[in-house]
Design an enzyme around this catalytic site. Structure first.
Site, mmCIF file in Angstrom:
data_model
loop_
_atom_site.group_PDB
_atom_site.id
_atom_site.type_symbol
_atom_site.label_atom_id
_atom_site.label_comp_id
_atom_site.label_asym_id
_atom_site.label_seq_id
_atom_site.Cartn_x
_atom_site.Cartn_y
_atom_site.Cartn_z
ATOM 1 N N GLU A 261 -67.082 -18.772 24.653
ATOM 2 C CA GLU A 261 -67.276 -20.192 24.949
ATOM 3 C C GLU A 261 -66.568 -20.601 26.239
ATOM 4 O O GLU A 261 -65.887 -21.633 26.301
ATOM 5 C CB GLU A 261 -66.823 -21.052 23.759
ATOM 6 N N ASP A 340 -70.529 -19.305 12.391
ATOM 7 C CA ASP A 340 -69.413 -20.189 12.722
ATOM 8 C C ASP A 340 -69.085 -21.148 11.586
ATOM 9 O O ASP A 340 -69.341 -22.341 11.690
ATOM 10 C CB ASP A 340 -69.770 -20.982 13.999
ATOM 11 N N GLU A 368 -64.633 -28.678 9.776
ATOM 12 C CA GLU A 368 -65.550 -28.970 10.880
ATOM 13 C C GLU A 368 -67.000 -29.119 10.400
ATOM 14 O O GLU A 368 -67.684 -30.072 10.765
ATOM 15 C CB GLU A 368 -65.458 -27.863 11.927
HETATM 16 C C1 GCV Z 1 -61.611 -23.803 19.049
HETATM 17 C C2 GCV Z 1 -66.467 -23.507 17.094
HETATM 18 C C3 GCV Z 1 -65.856 -24.856 17.272
HETATM 19 C C4 GCV Z 1 -64.941 -24.892 18.478
HETATM 20 C C5 GCV Z 1 -63.882 -23.796 18.305
HETATM 21 C C6 GCV Z 1 -64.614 -22.458 18.179
HETATM 22 C C7 GCV Z 1 -63.655 -21.304 17.966
HETATM 23 O O1 GCV Z 1 -67.390 -23.239 18.101
HETATM 24 O O2 GCV Z 1 -66.861 -25.820 17.375
HETATM 25 O O3 GCV Z 1 -64.337 -26.163 18.552
HETATM 26 O O4 GCV Z 1 -62.979 -23.768 19.378
HETATM 27 O O5 GCV Z 1 -65.478 -22.512 17.089
HETATM 28 O O6 GCV Z 1 -63.501 -20.906 16.818
HETATM 29 O O7 GCV Z 1 -63.074 -20.816 18.913
#
Ligand code: GCV
Length: 646
Positions: A261, A340, A368
Site C-alpha cells: 500500500e 483483509d 474496521e
Molecule cells: C494500517 C487495511 C486497512 C489499512 C491498514 C492495512 C494494513 O488495508 O484499511 O488502514 O493500514 O490494512 O493492515 O496494513
C-alpha cells in the site's frame, strides 16, 4: 490509578476483594507485591512478611512464564519461575475469585504462544485521512495527541498496561505500521517517548516494539539508499538500533510493513523480503530483539479489468518461495485471511505453506470491517474457528499448533470505555485469553469477562449471551453474503456500498452480473487460489458442491439459482439472511432495552450501549435494503416470500 471517569473494564475494584481481604505474603518485590498491597489497602487484608498467610506468591524453578496455583485447606500458593509468570498467576487468582481459596487439585497453566502481541495503529500526528489512530474507533490515542506525547496520560497508560497484562499480553507495538514522517522519528530523536512508555509497560511484563519505515536510513540518516545489502545502510541500522538498546535494554524489536500500500521496501532495490527482514534481524539479534515482517503485500493498483490477478493469492505468491530464507529472529506476520480482515474469509493458505518460517497469526480486534465499534460483534467465535482450523484435514495440526505467535490490531483509545463500544472490551479480553489458551471456548471467555466486568448474575449473563454470543454471525448475515466480502463504503469502510470497490484498483471484486455472483478462484477455470491449500482443502475449495456455503462466493462464481448445501438458492439465501440478520439486531436491541442499569451496569454504560444498538439497527437495515435491492435488480428474481425490497 484511573480517574473516576475512566471505566475499569474487567478489573473493577471488587474483583480484588477475595485477595485483598486476606493475609497475603509476596516473596518478591515489584508489581505483584504492589498490586497486592493496593488490593489489601482497599479490602481490609494485609500484606505480611511473617506468620500465617492465606495466599503466598513465590518464585520457583519451573521454566517459562506459566504459573501454578496450589489450593490447600490452609493456604493457596501461586508460583512461577519468572516475575511475569507470577503476575499472570496473580491475575489468574483474580479470575478465580473466592474459588482460589477452596481446596482443589493444582492448576498449572502455560501460554500456548511465547509472544502475545498487540499492535497499535496510533499516529503521532493527526493524519489528514486516517486521523490520530488509523482504523481507530475508540477516541484518540492513549500515547499521542496532535503531534505531542501525552505526558498527562501516564497514569492511564499504566492502567492500560495492567489491563493488557491481566489477559496475558506481553508485547506491544506502539505506533502505526504505516509509518509517516513524524512517526519515523520515534526511533531516533523522539526515543525519549518510547523510553517512558517502556518503563510503564516493563512493570507489567510487556516489551515494547516499534513500527519502523524501511526508508528510515534515507529519511532519518541522510543516506541516498535504503538497499538492505548496502553496507552503509546495514551500518546505519546497527548503530541506530544499538542506541535504542542503550536506553531500552529489553526493547522488543521492530515491525515492518514493506512494499505494501505504497510503503517503501526492498523491491525498490531488486531485493527480496528475506533480504530486507534479515538485514534488520542481524542488527537486532545481538540485543535479543526480533523483526515482525508483515506478509500483507499485494498490488493495490490493479486494473479491475484484469481477471487474472488475484489479490487473495498475493501473500502466498510473494512469500512461499522464501520459506526457509528468513532468519530465526524474523517472524512473518500473516493476516488470518488472504484478503483483509473481512467478516468471513477462508484461513490464509500462507499459514499452512511455510514450515521453515516462524509465523505469527494477525487478527484485527479493531472492528474496521465488523461494525467499527458501533455494532456489537463479538469476534471470539471467528478467531476460535481460525485457530482451530486444520489445513491438512482432521488428522493434521491446527493453526494454533502451527504458528509461533498471536498478534492483533488493538481496538483501544482514550475513550472513557477504552473501546468506544463498551461491549467491544470483550474482544480485547478474548484476544488475550485465546492467545494464552486457544482451546478456551468463546462462550467460556464471554462468561469470564461478564463475571469480572459486571459481576453478572444468571439473568444478566443470559441476556448478555443472547446479545453478544452470536453477534458475529448476525453481522455476517446482514452484510456481504457467502464470503464475498468488501461491499463496504470505500475509504472509511463503514456501512454498505455493494459496488463501491467493484471498478477500483484495490483487487476486491464480487463480479455480480445479471446471471450470477462470486469470484472463480478454482484451478480448473479461475485464479488457481484453491490450489494454494494442501489436501484436502485444495479439493474441497475446488469443488462448487463441497465448498462450505459461507465461503462459496469467495471461491466460486455461481448462478443466482445455484443451490447451496443448505438446500436454498443463492438468491433466496441472500434475501433470507438479510431479513433475518436485521431481525436479530432488533431482538438484541429489545433485550438491551429490557435490562435495567444497576451495580456495575452503570447508567452511562447502559445509555452508551443503547444508543449504539439504535445505530446498529439503522445500519443493519441499510445493509439489508441495499444488498437485497441490488441483487433483486441484478437478478430479476423475486423473494419467494415477497417481503419489501426496493
Ligand atoms: C494500517 C487495511 C486497512 C489499512 C491498514 C492495512 C494494513 O488495508 O484499511 O488502514 O493500514 O490494512 O493492515 O496494513
Amino acid at each position: 490509578m484511573a480517574t473516576v471517569s475512566v471505566h475499569p473494564a474487567w478489573l473493577p475494584t471488587d474483583v480484588w476483594r477475595p485477595i485483598g481481604s486476606r493475609r497475603v505474603r509476596v516473596d518478591v518485590s515489584g508489581t505483584v507485591r504492589e498490586e497486592v498491597r493496593a488490593a489489601c489497602a482497599n479490602h481490609g487484608g494485609a500484606l505480611i512478611t511473617s506468620g500465617h498467610a492465606d495466599l503466598i506468591f513465590a518464585l520457583d524453578s519451573a521454566d517459562g512464564d506459566g504459573y501454578a496455583i496450589t489450593r490447600e485447606p490452609h493456604a493457596t500458593t501461586v508460583t512461577s519461575a519468572t516475575h511475569a509468570g507470577l503476575l499472570h498467576g496473580l491475575f489468574a487468582t483474580v479470575r478465580l475469585g473466592e474459588a482460589a481459596f477452596t481446596p482443589a487439585p493444582p492448576l498449572r497453566s502455560r501460554p500456548a504462544f511465547a509472544r502475545r502481541m498487540l499492535d497499535h495503529w496510533d499516529n503521532v500526528d493527526v493524519h489528514p485521512v486516517m486521523g490520530q489512530v488509523e482504523r481507530g474507533y475508540a477516541g484518540g490515542s492513549l500515547f499521542w495527541r496532535a503531534g505531542e506525547f501525552r505526558h498527562d496520560q501516564l497514569p492511564r497508560i499504566r492502567d492500560y498496561a495492567r489491563l493488557l497484562a491481566s489477559i496475558g499480553i506481553n508485547a506491544v507495538a506502539l505506533n502505526n505500521v504505516n509509518v509517516h514522517t513524524t512517526e519515523a522519528h520515534l526511533l531516533t530523536d523522539r526515543l525519549d517517548e518510547i523510553v517512558l512508555l517502556s518503563e510503564i509497560f516493563r512493570g507489567y511484563g510487556i516489551r515494547v516494539h516499534l513500527a519502523v519505515t524501511f526508508a528510515a536510513p534515507m529519511l532519518l540518516g541522510g543516506l541516498d539508499t535504503a538497499d538492505p545489502l548496502d553496507p552503509a545502510v546495514r551500518a546505519w541500522w546497527e548503530v541506530t538500533l544499538a542506541q535504542v538498546y542503550e536506553r531500552i535494554p529489553d526493547f522488543g524489536g521492530v515491525l515492518v510493513k514493506a512494499d505494501s500500500e505504497g510503503r517503501p521496501g526492498p523491491f525498490a532495490y531488486g531485493r527480496t523480503h528475506a533480504d530486507g527482514a534479515n538485514m534488520l534481524a542481524a542488527a537486532l539479534a545481538p540485543h535479543g530483539g526480533v523483526v515482525h515482517w508483515r506478509a500483507f503485500v499485494y498490488n493495490h493498483r490493479q486494473d479491475w479489468r484484469d481477471r487474472g490477478t488475484d489479490r487473495a493469492r498475493a501473500a502466498y505468491d510473494h512469500f512461499t518461495p522464501l520459506d526457509g530464507a528468513f532468519a530465526d529472529t524474523v517472524i512473518l506476520q500473516v493476516k488470518h485471511g488472504p484478503m483483509d480482515f473481512q467478516p468471513r474469509e477462508p484461513v490464509s493458505p500462507v499459514l499452512a505453506a511455510m514450515p521453515g518460517t516462524r509465523l505469527a497469526l494477525e487478527l484485527q480486534v479493531t472492528q474496521e470491517y465488523t461494525g467499527q465499534q458501533k455494532h456489537v460483534c463479538y469476534l471470539a467465535p471467528m478467531w476460535a474457528e481460525v485457530l482451530g482450523f486444520r489445513p491438512r484435514g482432521a488428522e493434521g495440526a491446527t493453526i494454533a499448533g502451527t504458528v509461533a505467535e498471536a498478534v492483533a490490531v488493538a481496538n483501544t483509545g482514550d475513550d472513557p470505555f477504552w473501546t468506544g463500544h463498551p461491549l467491544a472490551q470483550a474482544n480485547l479480553y478474548a484476544f488475550g485469553r485465546l492467545a494464552w489458551d486457544p482451546t478456551l471456548t468463546p462462550a467460556a471467555i464471554l462468561d469470564e469477562w461478564l463475571g469480572l466486568t459486571f459481576d453478572a448474575g444468571d439473568g444478566l449473563r443470559a441476556a448478555f449471551h443472547a446479545i453478544m454470543g452470536e453477534s458475529w454471525r448476525t453481522y455476517e448475515r446482514y452484510t456481504a453474503p457467502l464470503g464475498v466480502g468488501f461491499m463496504v463504503r470505500p475509504g472509511h469502510h463503514y456501512g454498505p456500498d455493494v459496488d463501491g470497490y467493484e471498478y477500483t484498483p484495490w483487487g476486491t471484486y464480487h463480479f455480480a452480473d445479471r446471471d450470477g455472483v462470486g469470484v472463480d478462484r478454482t484451478v480448473a477455470s479461475g485464479t488457481g487460489f484453491a490450489g494454494c491449500y494442501p489436501y484436502p482443502w485444495s479439493e474441497v475449495f475446488e469443488s462448487v458442491t463441497d465448498t462450505p456455503d459461507e465461503l462459496l462466493l469467495f471461491l466460486h462464481h455461481v448462478p443466482y439459482t445455484h443451490r447451496l448445501r443448505s438446500g436454498r438458492t443463492v438468491i433466496q439465501h441472500i434475501y433470507d439472511t438479510h431479513f433475518a440478520g436485521v431481525a436479530e439486531v432488533e431482538r438484541m436491541r429489545d433485550l438491551w432495552r429490557g435490562l435495567k442499569p444497576a451495580g456495575l451496569l452503570t447508567p452511562e454504560l447502559y445509555a452508551r450501549v443503547g444508543e449504539l444498538l439504535d445505530e446498529q439497527v439503522r445500519c443493519a437495515g441499510e445493509w439489508r435494503d441495499q444488498v437485497n435491492s441490488y441483487f433483486l435488480r441484478k437478478s430479476g428474481i423475486a423473494d419467494n416470500r415477497r417481503r419489501p425490497i426496493h
